[in-house]
Design an enzyme around this catalytic site. Structure first.
Site, short mmCIF file in Angstrom:
data_model
loop_
_atom_site.label_atom_id
_atom_site.label_comp_id
_atom_site.label_asym_id
_atom_site.label_seq_id
_atom_site.Cartn_x
_atom_site.Cartn_y
_atom_site.Cartn_z
N GLU A 168 31.07 11.23 39.48
CA GLU A 168 30.45 10.43 40.54
C GLU A 168 30.26 11.25 41.82
O GLU A 168 30.15 10.70 42.91
CB GLU A 168 31.30 9.17 40.85
CG GLU A 168 31.48 8.20 39.69
CD GLU A 168 30.21 7.44 39.28
OE1 GLU A 168 29.14 7.68 39.88
OE2 GLU A 168 30.30 6.64 38.34
N HIS A 182 36.90 5.53 44.21
CA HIS A 182 36.24 4.63 43.26
C HIS A 182 37.26 4.31 42.17
O HIS A 182 37.92 5.21 41.65
CB HIS A 182 35.00 5.30 42.68
CG HIS A 182 34.53 4.66 41.43
ND1 HIS A 182 34.04 3.36 41.40
CD2 HIS A 182 34.49 5.09 40.14
CE1 HIS A 182 33.74 3.04 40.16
NE2 HIS A 182 34.00 4.07 39.37
N HIS A 241 38.63 0.95 39.09
CA HIS A 241 38.18 -0.14 38.22
C HIS A 241 39.18 -1.32 38.25
O HIS A 241 39.85 -1.57 37.23
CB HIS A 241 38.03 0.37 36.78
CG HIS A 241 37.07 1.50 36.58
ND1 HIS A 241 37.06 2.30 35.45
CD2 HIS A 241 36.07 1.98 37.37
CE1 HIS A 241 36.09 3.21 35.55
NE2 HIS A 241 35.49 3.05 36.72
N HIS A 296 31.35 -2.71 36.82
CA HIS A 296 31.86 -1.34 36.71
C HIS A 296 33.12 -1.11 37.56
O HIS A 296 34.17 -0.80 37.01
CB HIS A 296 30.74 -0.34 37.09
CG HIS A 296 31.17 1.08 37.10
ND1 HIS A 296 30.30 2.13 37.21
CD2 HIS A 296 32.40 1.66 37.02
CE1 HIS A 296 30.95 3.28 37.18
NE2 HIS A 296 32.23 3.01 37.08
O1 2HA Z 1 35.30 9.03 36.69
O2 2HA Z 1 34.99 5.98 36.83
O3 2HA Z 1 32.40 5.93 37.23
C1 2HA Z 1 35.06 8.05 35.78
C2 2HA Z 1 34.37 6.91 36.41
C3 2HA Z 1 32.90 6.97 36.49
ZN ZN Z 2 33.85 4.23 37.33
#
Ligand code: 2HA
Ligand code: ZN
Length: 269
Positions: free
Chosen positions: A119, A142, A144, A214
């Site tokens: 990313e 970032h 999840h 995502h």
């Molecule tokens: O690095 O989360 O969006 C792995 C991820 C890609």
């Molecule tokens: Zn990701």
């Protein structure tokens, strides 16, 4: 092998902070396999000796010009590396990169030739934007989070500020500590320039954005602040889900309580 962190306490501290947060992401269940990524602009703690260090990689294209990042340095999680490994061995699972003079490429300079996160276009676009804005923000994350990603599967939560207002109303802290709310980015291919461009558009209004189906991406003065905003939003999502699991729709704080909070804490929105 000598690490770039040796005898550089300010730089070592930035990397330690990343490792600490990487551990939390794993513990929270927000970082399956290689999921998530972190980058920190470390240009302020780079000395002349580091500036003279040769590249230990080929020159890689970023995919987009970053006019404000000429000669800047970042510590980046490595692509395909596990967050839980970054927590324990940050310099084996991340690397220091330098943006080249043309602002369109980067090289890796230490400790190992670990290629940065997939990313990277989104991360560097955010850093480029933050410099343009002059807000002093140095970190991008970032991840999840299960609860917030689940909520992004419901179209009603993807309308502008529906999720912001719902999450703010679950507990006062969320509005106080994520005062700009959460922006929504419609689904786009992971790692794409389209996702990077859509993300920076929302940063004029939000410090945290939800990438539909995502994950969540946040920016802040340092990696702790960026993480904390996602953490308070996730706490609110958990409160919402817990109430729903107990069989009722949570009331949420009243608009009178929300206005009082906004005024008491001098909040921007
Ligand atoms: O690095 O989360 O969006 C792995 C991820 C890609
Ligand atoms: Zn990701």
């Amino acid at each position: 092998m000598k690490s770039i962190l040796e005898n550089r306490p300010a730089l070592a501290r930035e990397v330690e902070k990343v490792a600490e947060i990487a551990g939390y992401l794993w513990q929270k269940g927000w970082a399956e396999r290689n999921g998530g990524n972190i980058t920190v602009n470390i240009t302020d703690v780079i000395d002349e000796e580091i500036k003279a260090m040769p590249a230990i990689s080929e020159v890689f294209p970023i995919g987009k010009a970053m006019p404000n990042l000429k000669g800047a340095y970042f510590f980046c999680k490595g692509t395909n590396k596990r967050m839980r490994d970054l927590a324990r061995w940050p310099m084996e699972n991340g690397s220091v990169i330098r943006i080249t003079e043309d602002c369109e490429h980067y090289v890796i300079i230490a400790d190992n030739p670990v290629k940065p996160t997939s990313e990277l276009p989104a991360h560097l676009s955010m850093h480029n934007y933050m410099i343009e804005k002059g807000n002093g923000y140095k970190a991008a994350i970032h991840t999840h989070p299960i609860d917030l990603v689940a909520m992004s599967h419901n179209p009603k939560f993807l309308e502008k500020d529906v999720l912001t207002n719902l999450l703010w109303s679950m507990i006062p802290e969320t509005r106080a500590f994520c005062p700009r709310g959460i922006g929504i980015i419609p689904y786009a291919l992971p790692s794409s320039i389209e996702l990077a461009d859509a993300t920076i558009k929302e940063l004029s209004d939000y410090d945290v954005v939800l990438w539909e189906k995502h994950g969540v991406t946040a920016v802040g003065p340092d990696i702790f602040e960026a993480f904390d905003m996602i953490d308070v939003l996730s706490k609110s999502a958990q409160i919402y889900m817990t109430a729903k699991n107990m069989g009722f729709e949570p009331d949420g704080m009243s608009s009178k309580d929300m206005t009082e909070l906004k005024e008491a804490f001098n909040l921007p929105k």
